[in-house]
Write a protein that holds these residues in place. Structure first.
Motif, PDB file in Angstrom:
ATOM      1  N   MET A   1     -10.427 -13.454  -8.809  1.00  0.00           N
ATOM      2  CA  MET A   1     -10.659 -12.111  -9.394  1.00  0.00           C
ATOM      3  C   MET A   1     -10.396 -12.669 -10.951  1.00  0.00           C
ATOM      4  O   MET A   1     -10.891 -13.071 -11.791  1.00  0.00           O
ATOM      5  N   THR A   2     -12.024 -11.922 -11.432  1.00  0.00           N
ATOM      6  CA  THR A   2     -11.993 -11.597 -13.045  1.00  0.00           C
ATOM      7  C   THR A   2     -11.700 -10.338 -12.879  1.00  0.00           C
ATOM      8  O   THR A   2     -12.341  -9.421 -12.407  1.00  0.00           O
ATOM      9  N   HIS A 112      -9.760   0.006 -11.547  1.00  0.00           N
ATOM     10  CA  HIS A 112     -11.134   0.119 -12.095  1.00  0.00           C
ATOM     11  C   HIS A 112     -11.556  -0.761 -13.043  1.00  0.00           C
ATOM     12  O   HIS A 112     -13.071  -0.980 -13.486  1.00  0.00           O
ATOM     13  N   PHE A 113     -10.948  -1.668 -13.443  1.00  0.00           N
ATOM     14  CA  PHE A 113     -10.946  -3.236 -14.038  1.00  0.00           C
ATOM     15  C   PHE A 113     -11.311  -4.600 -12.666  1.00  0.00           C
ATOM     16  O   PHE A 113     -11.179  -5.191 -14.118  1.00  0.00           O
ATOM     17  N   VAL A 114     -11.458  -4.593 -11.853  1.00  0.00           N
ATOM     18  CA  VAL A 114     -11.434  -5.373 -11.094  1.00  0.00           C
ATOM     19  C   VAL A 114     -12.757  -5.007 -10.067  1.00  0.00           C
ATOM     20  O   VAL A 114     -12.940  -4.651  -8.827  1.00  0.00           O
ATOM     21  N   PRO A 115     -13.582  -6.341 -10.078  1.00  0.00           N
ATOM     22  CA  PRO A 115     -15.049  -5.896 -10.256  1.00  0.00           C
ATOM     23  C   PRO A 115     -15.268  -5.736  -8.466  1.00  0.00           C
ATOM     24  O   PRO A 115     -15.640  -5.492  -7.932  1.00  0.00           O
ATOM     25  N   GLU A 116     -14.211  -6.742  -7.674  1.00  0.00           N
ATOM     26  CA  GLU A 116     -14.202  -6.252  -6.148  1.00  0.00           C
ATOM     27  C   GLU A 116     -12.937  -6.152  -5.973  1.00  0.00           C
ATOM     28  O   GLU A 116     -11.675  -6.058  -4.963  1.00  0.00           O
ATOM     29  N   ALA A 117     -12.914  -4.466  -6.628  1.00  0.00           N
ATOM     30  CA  ALA A 117     -11.493  -3.191  -5.889  1.00  0.00           C
ATOM     31  C   ALA A 117     -11.558  -3.402  -4.170  1.00  0.00           C
ATOM     32  O   ALA A 117     -10.221  -3.105  -3.852  1.00  0.00           O
TER      33      ALA A 117
END
Length: 269
Positions: A1-2, A112-117
């Protein structure tokens, strides 16, 4: 995760957002629900705003908290004195817990800060028992955060690069009006309910607002850290004028709204 959230220091985060996430934690727990004897997971615990609020809200058997940032994990561990709470570094998109371990999995101001939410929602669902609750909240950056729009709308007047950064900030994952609910439904959660939670952000003066941004914390800080000295001084002057609104410097209070959503893991899952 980024993660798209910029972390410089725990103290800077506290001034930028931690003090407000503590205000949001209590109404979020009231919406999501909690009961004595349960085991709860806090996904993206930050410095512990929700984690420690959970400990005070019910006689829980276990509170497990994870965060991607080692800065946040170290600070939350330093603050912890409750034997029910464990705090570790972890990935919201690959939770290091067995299936159905928890009664509830919560995430406050993280998705909202997890690109792959969607992966994070799926993982929260996986580790919650049948009939258990998954709940999350994210800020409504576009329509519900005038204190942050004040910054971006002021900065955006200065050129296309700033407008691109504003667009990215306003339309992060899960931030559109029905996005959280649709995200929960897409992961086959049931009895899904979305609402808005309102708090106020109260600043002592412009310095109280500006200092964590100028130090590079969060998305706003990441943007200003890329400015040269002259452009930074111009940005500070313009944002200060917006903050003061033609009045002397001093306290200001801004309403802030988060989208919140909860759903149940289906029985027989």
């Amino acid at each position: 995760m980024t993660s798209s959230f910029t972390v410089r220091s725990a103290a800077g985060y506290e001034q930028l957002m931690g003090r407000w996430s503590r205000r949001l934690a209590e109404p979020f727990i009231a919406f999501a629900g909690i009961a004595d004897g349960e085991r709860v997971l806090d996904v993206g615990c930050g410095t512990g705003s929700l984690t420690f609020a959970l400990a005070q809200s019910a006689k829980l058997d276990e509170i497990a908290a994870i965060d991607y940032s080692p800065v946040f994990v170290a600070e939350a561990q330093r603050r912890n004195s409750d034997s029910r709470i464990s705090i570790t570094q972890g990935d919201a998109c690959a939770l290091a817990f067995e299936d159905k371990r928890f009664d509830r999995a919560f995430s406050l101001l993280v998705l909202h800060f997890v690109p792959e939410a969607h992966k994070a929602i799926a993982e929260m669902r996986r580790v919650v028992r049948a009939g258990g609750t998954v709940a999350a909240a994210v800020w409504d950056h576009l329509g519900g955060m005038p204190s942050m729009r004040m910054f971006w709308d002021t900065i955006a007047a200065r050129g296309p690069e700033a407008r691109r950064s504003r667009h990215q900030y306003f339309f992060q994952p899960m931030m559109r009006p029905d996005a959280l609910r649709q995200g929960f439904l897409s992961e086959n959660l049931v009895d899904v309910e979305q609402t808005s939670i309102l708090i106020r952000m109260d600043y002592k003066n412009f310095a109280d607002y500006w200092e964590p941004i100028a130090s590079g914390e969060g998305p706003l800080g990441k943007y200003v850290s890329g400015l040269d000295a002259d452009r930074l001084a111009e940005a500070e002057e313009a944002v200060q004028a917006a903050y003061q609104g033609g009045e002397p410097d001093g306290p200001r209070s801004f309403v802030s709204v988060a989208w919140a959503c909860k759903g149940l893991v289906p029985e027989g899952d």
